[in-house]
Design a protein around this motif. Structure first.
Motif, PDB file in Angstrom:
ATOM      1  N   ALA A 193       0.796  -1.048  -0.242  1.00  0.00           N
ATOM      2  CA  ALA A 193      -0.040   0.015  -0.082  1.00  0.00           C
ATOM      3  C   ALA A 193       0.963   1.107   0.031  1.00  0.00           C
ATOM      4  N   THR A 194       0.781   2.182  -1.017  1.00  0.00           N
ATOM      5  CA  THR A 194       1.450   3.212  -1.052  1.00  0.00           C
ATOM      6  C   THR A 194       0.788   4.514  -0.525  1.00  0.00           C
ATOM      7  N   GLY A 195       1.262   5.641  -0.234  1.00  0.00           N
ATOM      8  CA  GLY A 195       0.870   6.815  -0.050  1.00  0.00           C
ATOM      9  C   GLY A 195       0.213   7.499  -1.299  1.00  0.00           C
ATOM     10  N   GLY A 196      -0.754   8.245  -1.028  1.00  0.00           N
ATOM     11  CA  GLY A 196      -1.696   8.822  -2.058  1.00  0.00           C
ATOM     12  C   GLY A 196      -0.958   9.675  -3.132  1.00  0.00           C
ATOM     13  N   GLY A 197       0.176  10.253  -2.728  1.00  0.00           N
ATOM     14  CA  GLY A 197       0.760  10.701  -3.762  1.00  0.00           C
ATOM     15  C   GLY A 197       1.933  10.236  -4.412  1.00  0.00           C
ATOM     16  N   VAL A 198       2.283   9.002  -4.251  1.00  0.00           N
ATOM     17  CA  VAL A 198       3.199   8.165  -4.620  1.00  0.00           C
ATOM     18  C   VAL A 198       3.594   8.448  -6.293  1.00  0.00           C
ATOM     19  N   VAL A 199       2.282   8.663  -6.871  1.00  0.00           N
ATOM     20  CA  VAL A 199       2.394   8.805  -8.432  1.00  0.00           C
ATOM     21  C   VAL A 199       3.008  10.199  -8.929  1.00  0.00           C
ATOM     22  N   LEU A 200       3.256  11.046  -8.053  1.00  0.00           N
ATOM     23  CA  LEU A 200       3.621  12.297  -8.343  1.00  0.00           C
ATOM     24  C   LEU A 200       5.165  12.294  -8.912  1.00  0.00           C
ATOM     25  N   ARG A 201       5.971  11.293  -8.437  1.00  0.00           N
ATOM     26  CA  ARG A 201       7.276  11.312  -8.997  1.00  0.00           C
ATOM     27  C   ARG A 201       7.098  10.159 -10.172  1.00  0.00           C
ATOM     28  N   PRO A 202       7.841  10.379 -11.358  1.00  0.00           N
ATOM     29  CA  PRO A 202       7.926   9.408 -12.297  1.00  0.00           C
ATOM     30  C   PRO A 202       8.723   8.311 -12.202  1.00  0.00           C
ATOM     31  N   GLU A 203       9.664   8.554 -11.222  1.00  0.00           N
ATOM     32  CA  GLU A 203      10.725   7.308 -10.761  1.00  0.00           C
ATOM     33  C   GLU A 203       9.859   6.367 -10.065  1.00  0.00           C
ATOM     34  N   ASN A 204       8.798   6.798  -9.120  1.00  0.00           N
ATOM     35  CA  ASN A 204       8.009   5.877  -8.606  1.00  0.00           C
ATOM     36  C   ASN A 204       6.977   5.103  -9.334  1.00  0.00           C
ATOM     37  N   ARG A 205       6.401   5.944 -10.403  1.00  0.00           N
ATOM     38  CA  ARG A 205       5.370   5.362 -11.412  1.00  0.00           C
ATOM     39  C   ARG A 205       6.159   4.389 -11.974  1.00  0.00           C
ATOM     40  N   GLU A 206       7.252   4.537 -12.384  1.00  0.00           N
ATOM     41  CA  GLU A 206       8.219   3.399 -13.287  1.00  0.00           C
ATOM     42  C   GLU A 206       8.488   2.114 -12.447  1.00  0.00           C
ATOM     43  N   CYS A 207       8.918   2.249 -11.215  1.00  0.00           N
ATOM     44  CA  CYS A 207       9.018   1.140 -10.144  1.00  0.00           C
ATOM     45  C   CYS A 207       7.926   0.363 -10.186  1.00  0.00           C
ATOM     46  N   LEU A 208       6.836   1.112  -9.758  1.00  0.00           N
ATOM     47  CA  LEU A 208       5.543   0.194  -9.409  1.00  0.00           C
ATOM     48  C   LEU A 208       4.960  -0.652 -10.925  1.00  0.00           C
ATOM     49  N   GLN A 209       5.247   0.094 -11.825  1.00  0.00           N
ATOM     50  CA  GLN A 209       4.753  -0.547 -13.213  1.00  0.00           C
ATOM     51  C   GLN A 209       5.467  -1.734 -13.454  1.00  0.00           C
ATOM     52  N   ASN A 210       6.861  -1.187 -13.141  1.00  0.00           N
ATOM     53  CA  ASN A 210       7.871  -2.637 -13.749  1.00  0.00           C
ATOM     54  C   ASN A 210       7.665  -3.625 -12.706  1.00  0.00           C
ATOM     55  N   ARG A 211       7.345  -3.500 -11.573  1.00  0.00           N
ATOM     56  CA  ARG A 211       7.620  -4.446 -10.597  1.00  0.00           C
ATOM     57  C   ARG A 211       6.124  -5.091 -10.072  1.00  0.00           C
ATOM     58  N   GLY A 212       5.114  -4.604 -10.433  1.00  0.00           N
ATOM     59  CA  GLY A 212       3.857  -5.034  -9.833  1.00  0.00           C
ATOM     60  C   GLY A 212       2.759  -5.024 -10.547  1.00  0.00           C
ATOM     61  N   VAL A 213       1.449  -5.426 -10.120  1.00  0.00           N
ATOM     62  CA  VAL A 213       0.241  -5.225 -10.626  1.00  0.00           C
ATOM     63  C   VAL A 213      -0.332  -3.858  -9.939  1.00  0.00           C
ATOM     64  N   VAL A 214      -0.543  -2.973 -10.761  1.00  0.00           N
ATOM     65  CA  VAL A 214      -0.982  -1.685  -9.890  1.00  0.00           C
ATOM     66  C   VAL A 214      -2.566  -1.551  -9.893  1.00  0.00           C
ATOM     67  N   VAL A 215      -2.886  -1.278  -8.408  1.00  0.00           N
ATOM     68  CA  VAL A 215      -4.444  -1.307  -8.446  1.00  0.00           C
ATOM     69  C   VAL A 215      -4.849   0.108  -7.917  1.00  0.00           C
ATOM     70  N   TYR A 216      -5.762   0.951  -8.744  1.00  0.00           N
ATOM     71  CA  TYR A 216      -6.102   2.134  -8.502  1.00  0.00           C
ATOM     72  C   TYR A 216      -7.511   1.979  -7.722  1.00  0.00           C
ATOM     73  N   LEU A 217      -7.543   2.545  -6.695  1.00  0.00           N
ATOM     74  CA  LEU A 217      -8.839   2.248  -5.962  1.00  0.00           C
ATOM     75  C   LEU A 217      -9.568   3.740  -6.048  1.00  0.00           C
ATOM     76  N   GLN A 218     -10.584   4.051  -6.863  1.00  0.00           N
ATOM     77  CA  GLN A 218     -11.216   5.005  -7.014  1.00  0.00           C
ATOM     78  C   GLN A 218     -12.250   5.481  -6.058  1.00  0.00           C
ATOM     79  N   THR A 219     -12.169   6.655  -5.511  1.00  0.00           N
ATOM     80  CA  THR A 219     -13.143   6.943  -4.595  1.00  0.00           C
ATOM     81  C   THR A 219     -13.638   8.413  -4.964  1.00  0.00           C
TER      82      THR A 219
END
Ligand SMILES: Nc1ncnc2c1ncn2[C@@H]1O[C@H](COP(=O)(O)OP(=O)(O)OP(=O)(O)O)[C@@H](O)[C@H]1O
Ligand SMILES: O=C(O)C1=C[C@@H](O)[C@@H](O)[C@H](O)C1
Ligand SMILES: [Mg+2]
Length: 165
Positions: free
Chosen positions: A67-93
């Motif tokens: 589980a990440t923090g809500g602002g994790v996607v702000l950094r492109p480096e974080n988005r790349e790590c998450l996308q490359n290494r896992g299945v990313v689930v967006y919980l829309q609310t």
């Protein structure tokens, strides 16, 4: 914030018999301070630096639910790590539900303002395209019990694993 990442992540890990990790908690453990203190003393920029270091490390692990923090996607480096290494689930609310779910605790510095609704609206506008850009699975959580959200994640995970790569 308040989408249910920590709550649903923990239950999902139990269901999958995997380890659960919450990057916000790891940041707090590593800093020996809570998130409001980090924002207060180091600003949001300081928190984002700590977050990036932790995400880079945690995304090296196998077989876990993160589980990440809500602002994790702000950094492109974080988005790349998450996308490359896992299945990313967006919980829309919806913002209405976020306000309801975050009203009881004061652990989210960005919401300690006179108008949290306006803050959430701006954050959603900025972040929604980023969440969508890295999500493999998108699930609405409004008025849905955490158990129902988990069943839906499991169903979509099965579908993903059936698709030829
Ligand atoms: N589907 C849901 N239905 C009802 N309540 C929920 C649901 N998901 C989470 N909650 C409640 O909302 C509150 C916030 O949830 P949680 O801390 O898991 O959000 P989060 O996405 O991890 O937030 P943050 O980005 O701040 O870490 C908790 O009290 C939790 O019990
Ligand atoms: O949405 C955000 O930017 C944040 C969400 C929380 O999980 C924490 O990571 C912190 O409060 C910042
Ligand atoms: Mg959380």
């Amino acid at each position: 914030m308040g989408a249910g990442k920590s709550t649903i992540g923990r239950l999902l890990a139990q269901e999958l018999s995997s380890t659960f990790i919450d990057s916000d908690k790891v940041i707090e453990e590593r800093s020996g301070a809570d998130i409001p203190w980090i924002f207060d003393v180091e600003g949001e920029a300081g928190f984002r630096e700590r977050e990036m270091a932790v995400i880079s490390e945690l995304t090296q692990l196998n077989d876990c639910v993160l589980a990440t923090g809500g602002g994790v996607v702000l950094r492109p480096e974080n988005r790349e790590c998450l996308q490359n290494r896992g299945v990313v689930v967006y919980l829309q609310t919806s913002i209405e539900q976020q306000l309801e779910r975050t009203a009881r605790d004061r652990n989210r510095p960005l919401l300690q303002t006179a108008n949290p609704e306006e803050v959430l609206r701006k954050l959603l506008e900025q972040r929604d395209p980023l969440y969508k850009s890295c999500a493999d699975i998108i699930i609405r959580t409004d008025k849905r019990h955490p158990r129902a959200v988990i069943q839906e994640i499991l169903r979509q995970l099965k579908q993903l694993s059936k698709q030829p790569s």
